[in-house]
Every structure is written in C-alpha cells, then in structure tokens.
Design a protein around this motif. Sequence first.
Motif, PDB file in Angstrom:
ATOM      1  N   SER A  71       0.869   5.563  -1.957  1.00  0.00           N
ATOM      2  CA  SER A  71       1.185   4.209  -2.411  1.00  0.00           C
ATOM      3  C   SER A  71       1.061   3.255  -1.234  1.00  0.00           C
ATOM      4  CB  SER A  71       2.592   4.137  -3.012  1.00  0.00           C
ATOM      5  OG  SER A  71       3.573   4.497  -2.054  1.00  0.00           O
ATOM      6  N   ARG A  72       1.053   1.977  -1.552  1.00  0.00           N
ATOM      7  CA  ARG A  72       0.942   0.967  -0.507  1.00  0.00           C
ATOM      8  C   ARG A  72       1.791  -0.247  -0.847  1.00  0.00           C
ATOM      9  NH1 ARG A  72      -5.187  -0.336  -0.147  1.00  0.00           N
ATOM     10  NH2 ARG A  72      -4.496  -1.912   1.369  1.00  0.00           N
ATOM     11  N   ASP A  73       2.281  -0.912   0.185  1.00  0.00           N
ATOM     12  CA  ASP A  73       3.021  -2.159   0.038  1.00  0.00           C
ATOM     13  C   ASP A  73       2.279  -3.194   0.884  1.00  0.00           C
ATOM     14  OD1 ASP A  73       4.743  -4.342   0.174  1.00  0.00           O
ATOM     15  OD2 ASP A  73       6.539  -3.085   0.138  1.00  0.00           O
ATOM     16  N   ASN A  74       1.470  -4.015   0.240  1.00  0.00           N
ATOM     17  CA  ASN A  74       0.663  -4.979   0.986  1.00  0.00           C
ATOM     18  C   ASN A  74       1.509  -6.062   1.644  1.00  0.00           C
ATOM     19  OD1 ASN A  74      -1.729  -3.651   0.357  1.00  0.00           O
ATOM     20  ND2 ASN A  74      -2.126  -4.918  -1.452  1.00  0.00           N
ATOM     21  N   ALA A  75       2.673  -6.341   1.079  1.00  0.00           N
ATOM     22  CA  ALA A  75       3.562  -7.332   1.688  1.00  0.00           C
ATOM     23  C   ALA A  75       4.111  -6.839   3.022  1.00  0.00           C
ATOM     24  CB  ALA A  75       4.695  -7.675   0.736  1.00  0.00           C
ATOM     25  N   LYS A  76       4.240  -5.524   3.146  1.00  0.00           N
ATOM     26  CA  LYS A  76       4.778  -4.928   4.382  1.00  0.00           C
ATOM     27  C   LYS A  76       3.679  -4.292   5.236  1.00  0.00           C
ATOM     28  CE  LYS A  76       9.343  -3.876   2.459  1.00  0.00           C
ATOM     29  NZ  LYS A  76      10.343  -2.811   2.178  1.00  0.00           N
ATOM     30  N   ASN A  77       2.432  -4.386   4.788  1.00  0.00           N
ATOM     31  CA  ASN A  77       1.313  -3.753   5.514  1.00  0.00           C
ATOM     32  C   ASN A  77       1.591  -2.277   5.792  1.00  0.00           C
ATOM     33  OD1 ASN A  77       0.058  -6.212   5.522  1.00  0.00           O
ATOM     34  ND2 ASN A  77       0.321  -6.608   7.705  1.00  0.00           N
ATOM     35  N   THR A  78       2.088  -1.588   4.794  1.00  0.00           N
ATOM     36  CA  THR A  78       2.508  -0.210   4.993  1.00  0.00           C
ATOM     37  C   THR A  78       1.945   0.703   3.913  1.00  0.00           C
ATOM     38  OG1 THR A  78       4.545  -0.937   6.082  1.00  0.00           O
ATOM     39  CG2 THR A  78       4.483   1.326   5.282  1.00  0.00           C
ATOM     40  N   LEU A  79       1.499   1.864   4.350  1.00  0.00           N
ATOM     41  CA  LEU A  79       0.982   2.925   3.488  1.00  0.00           C
ATOM     42  C   LEU A  79       1.994   4.053   3.464  1.00  0.00           C
ATOM     43  CD1 LEU A  79      -1.551   4.173   1.989  1.00  0.00           C
ATOM     44  CD2 LEU A  79      -2.140   5.165   4.213  1.00  0.00           C
ATOM     45  N   TYR A  80       2.123   4.708   2.319  1.00  0.00           N
ATOM     46  CA  TYR A  80       3.078   5.805   2.171  1.00  0.00           C
ATOM     47  C   TYR A  80       2.393   7.046   1.600  1.00  0.00           C
ATOM     48  CZ  TYR A  80       6.361   1.891   2.439  1.00  0.00           C
ATOM     49  OH  TYR A  80       7.042   0.766   2.837  1.00  0.00           O
ATOM     50  N   LEU A  81       3.009   8.193   1.869  1.00  0.00           N
ATOM     51  CA  LEU A  81       2.617   9.434   1.215  1.00  0.00           C
ATOM     52  C   LEU A  81       3.886  10.210   0.921  1.00  0.00           C
ATOM     53  CD1 LEU A  81       0.166  11.134   0.264  1.00  0.00           C
ATOM     54  CD2 LEU A  81       0.387  12.418   2.412  1.00  0.00           C
ATOM     55  N   GLN A  82       4.227  10.284  -0.351  1.00  0.00           N
ATOM     56  CA  GLN A  82       5.370  11.100  -0.784  1.00  0.00           C
ATOM     57  C   GLN A  82       4.857  12.504  -1.036  1.00  0.00           C
ATOM     58  OE1 GLN A  82       8.736  10.301  -1.135  1.00  0.00           O
ATOM     59  NE2 GLN A  82       8.967  12.506  -1.483  1.00  0.00           N
ATOM     60  N   MET A  83       5.442  13.469  -0.347  1.00  0.00           N
ATOM     61  CA  MET A  83       4.991  14.853  -0.441  1.00  0.00           C
ATOM     62  C   MET A  83       6.135  15.709  -0.976  1.00  0.00           C
ATOM     63  SD  MET A  83       2.823  15.195   3.106  1.00  0.00           S
ATOM     64  CE  MET A  83       4.282  15.096   4.141  1.00  0.00           C
TER      65      MET A  83
END
Length: 116
Positions: A71-83
């Motif tokens: 997933s990504r949060d463009n407002a926070k410029n952050t990418l995530y990976l839930q594993m």
Amino acid sequence: QVQFVESGGGWVQPGGSLRLSCAASGFIFSRYAMSWYRQAPGKERELVATITSGFSNTNYADSVKGRFTISRDNAKNTLYLQMNSLKPEDTAVYYCNAARIFSDYWGKGTQVTVSS
C-alpha cells in the motif's frame, strides 16, 4: 536528492507478521510506481509486489499472494508492505524501489529474518 528510509524489518517466528515502511523524499512520490523487492543470500533479487501511481493497482509474486499487502500513502510519501503468515523462505533483505520512465531509485534495504 533522493532518499529512502526503510524500517520495520527484524526477526519473527514462522507464522508471524511484520510491517515494512519506506519513507521517500527528493522526488514526486505520487507519480512513481512503487515496489518491494527482496534478495535472499545466494539468490537473485526478486520482485515481491508493485503498486502503480494513479489508481494504485497492485501486483504480487505468486509466492506472497494472499499473505502480503502493498500500500502507499501519497500524502506521507510512504510505501508499506504488510507481511502476514511469514515463512522461513521469506527471509531476505527487502528493498524499496521507485520507478518511472527514465528514473529508477532504490533504498538500501531492511533485513527480515523468519526463524524459530
């Protein structure tokens, strides 16, 4: 200057969960397709998951489908990976990647170790 701050890696027992984060700066995050890659010892780097810019369409390697969520949060410029439901074979260094025509940026990686 492009920078990535990757976090969330560590040691976990089989069946456990981790959430990786990749905070980006120095480029227009929302315009880039973002991916997680991983590289295990003695193996080639492989694509784990991708999320596109715009509609945030996702794609996963067969080995992680149903267990990992990108997933990504463009407002926070952050990418995530839930594993979730982690397996020993998920042990690797995980890298954040940003890609667009004529541009390709890489993070330094975060270690994930799955063992009992």
